[in-house]
Design an enzyme around this catalytic site. Structure first.
Site, mmCIF file in Angstrom:
data_model
loop_
_atom_site.group_PDB
_atom_site.id
_atom_site.type_symbol
_atom_site.label_atom_id
_atom_site.label_comp_id
_atom_site.label_asym_id
_atom_site.label_seq_id
_atom_site.Cartn_x
_atom_site.Cartn_y
_atom_site.Cartn_z
ATOM 1 C CE1 TYR A 38 14.475 76.234 64.126
ATOM 2 C CE2 TYR A 38 16.725 75.453 64.451
ATOM 3 C CZ TYR A 38 15.834 76.357 63.901
ATOM 4 O OH TYR A 38 16.299 77.370 63.103
ATOM 5 C CB SER A 48 24.743 78.680 59.722
ATOM 6 O OG SER A 48 23.640 79.534 59.922
ATOM 7 C CB THR A 59 20.770 80.782 52.167
ATOM 8 O OG1 THR A 59 21.883 79.937 52.437
ATOM 9 C CG2 THR A 59 19.486 79.993 52.286
ATOM 10 C CE LYS A 87 21.935 75.252 51.921
ATOM 11 N NZ LYS A 87 20.733 75.558 52.689
ATOM 12 C CG HIS A 119 16.132 76.171 54.078
ATOM 13 N ND1 HIS A 119 16.837 77.292 53.707
ATOM 14 C CD2 HIS A 119 16.307 76.079 55.424
ATOM 15 C CE1 HIS A 119 17.395 77.838 54.784
ATOM 16 N NE2 HIS A 119 17.091 77.111 55.839
ATOM 17 N NE ARG A 151 15.034 73.882 59.080
ATOM 18 C CZ ARG A 151 14.849 73.387 60.295
ATOM 19 N NH1 ARG A 151 14.527 72.118 60.436
ATOM 20 N NH2 ARG A 151 14.996 74.136 61.359
#
Ligand SMILES: Cc1cc2nc3c(=O)[nH]c(=O)nc-3n(C[C@H](O)[C@H](O)[C@H](O)COP(=O)(O)O)c2cc1C
Length: 377
Positions: free
Chosen positions: A24, A106, A155, A251, A275, A278
């Site tokens: 992950y 986050s 983001t 972002k 990212h 991703r």
């Protein structure tokens, strides 16, 4: 095992973490072309070797939004930090404060904002996703502000989750996911003991705080999947600019036109980022996208960049390509997974030394002097 770089930490993390977590963390979208090119394009950036420039002292400090930091580096927002190490976000923020650099928490952290804030110096930096649930966004922004966050990193490159094929194979998702994750944990006893057992609750702290009930890994995937908002546009975000009293950093900018829009929107900064490879596989690497964006907005807002940064020389390369600051993603999580707070501090020390050496060998005394004039043709 001897550890002298982020690459060594990656290998040690691969051994320590259950595969569903390692992949992950390590993986990207689709065929992982963008993930690979983030690293390869950055490493391909050639620097001018300069000699006899009398650069005996190197000043690595930077000033962002009126505050001085000791390195031109921040820890990127990485979801599920508390799954890689026991109360991972708390350990990371302690390391960041010790080195006087920002830690960007986050939205989907394991530890809630309040737990991290209790261990951190001010100001805090908090990352927020664009989500359909505006009540959640308002609530978390208010809590972040009250706890001392002054920089909101917003983001925007995740209106939908990217296709992460590794996750289906690793047990992160796919058939029999819960059973496979338990089996993998049993085969990785150091992680199972340290994080699996004593790192609980494995919650999404901020989402649980909002909902008033515990959330787990399955909720994470379900809640995020249901909450991304592909219909969103700049004008839908104006309320955030109007309501947030601190600095706003957008972002996930990879195109000069979007950088111009972010400036017009009233952002104080951007993060040039895909990212970590991703999201859109086939998007250019950050290193490749950065110069055109810098040509558009340098000096008008603070430009951060991330993607593929593994060494202090990579930090220098991003600065030479036009960034004012650099975010570390996977690199610091590998270190966190292996040695917790001490690992992150050690990685930062390794990168600092590396950056200092690169500055001497390119004849530079200050971070502000690093720019495109140091790129070799
Ligand atoms: C496992 C993982 C989780 C991430 N979670 C978030 C997140 O919650 N919010 C966000 O804005 N970016 C997230 N990112 C992206 C990072 O902030 C950063 O842009 C990226 O990791 C930089 O690339 P690098 O890992 O090659 O340094 C995540 C990245 C990884 C690897």
């Amino acid at each position: 095992m001897i550890i002298s770089s982020a690459t060594d930490y990656r290998e040690a993390a691969r051994r320590r973490l259950p595969p569903f977590l390692f992949h992950y963390l390590d993986g990207g979208a689709g065929a992982e072309q963008t993930l690979r090119s983030n690293v390869e394009d950055l490493q391909a950036v050639r620097l001018r070797q300069r000699v006899l420039r009398g650069s005996a002292q190197q000043d690595l400090s930077v000033s962002w939004f009126g505050r001085q930091y000791d390195l031109p580096v921040a820890l990127a927002p990485v979801g599920l930090g508390g799954m890689y190490a026991r109360r991972g976000e708390v350990q990371a923020v302690r390391a960041a404060c010790r080195r006087n650099i920002p830690f960007i928490q986050s939205t989907v952290s394991v530890c809630p904002l309040a737990e991290v804030a209790a261990q951190a110096e001010r100001p805090l930096w908090f990352q927020l996703y664009v989500l359909k649930d505006r009540a959640f966004m308002r609530d978390v922004m208010r809590r972040a502000w009250e706890l001392g966050a002054t920089t909101l990193v917003f983001t925007v490159d995740m209106p939908v989750p990217g296709a992460r094929y590794r996750d289906a194979h690793s047990g992160m998702s796919g058939p029999n996911g819960p059973l496979r994750r338990v089996l993998q944990a049993m085969l990785h006893p150091r992680w199972a003991w340290d994080v699996g057992l004593f790192g609980r609750p494995h919650d999404l702290g901020n989402i649980s705080a909002f909902r008033g009930s515990a959330t787990g890994l399955a909720d994470y995937i379900g809640w995020l999947g249901a909450n991304f908002d592909p219909g969103i546009a700049w004008q839908d975000l104006q309320w955030i600019r109007d309501e947030w009293q601190g600095e706003l950093v957008i972002k996930g900018i990879l195109d000069p036109e979007d950088a111009r829009d972010a400036l017009a929107f009233g952002a104080d900064g951007i993060v040039v980022s895909n990212h970590g490879g991703r999201q859109l596989d086939g998007a250019p690497s950050s290193a490749r996208a950065l110069p055109a964006i810098a040509a558009e907005v340098k000096g008008k807002m603070t430009i951060f960049a991330d993607g593929g940064v593994r060494t202090g020389t990579d930090v220098f390369r991003m600065l030479a390509l036009g960034a004012d600051g650099v975010l570390l993603g996977r690199a610091f999580i590998y270190a966190l997974a292996v040695q917790g707070q001490a690992g992150v501090e050690r990685l930062l020390a390794i990168m600092e030394k590396d950056l200092r050496t690169t500055m001497v060998l390119t004849g530079v005394g200050k971070v502000a002097e690093i720019g495109p004039q140091l790129l070799a043709p």
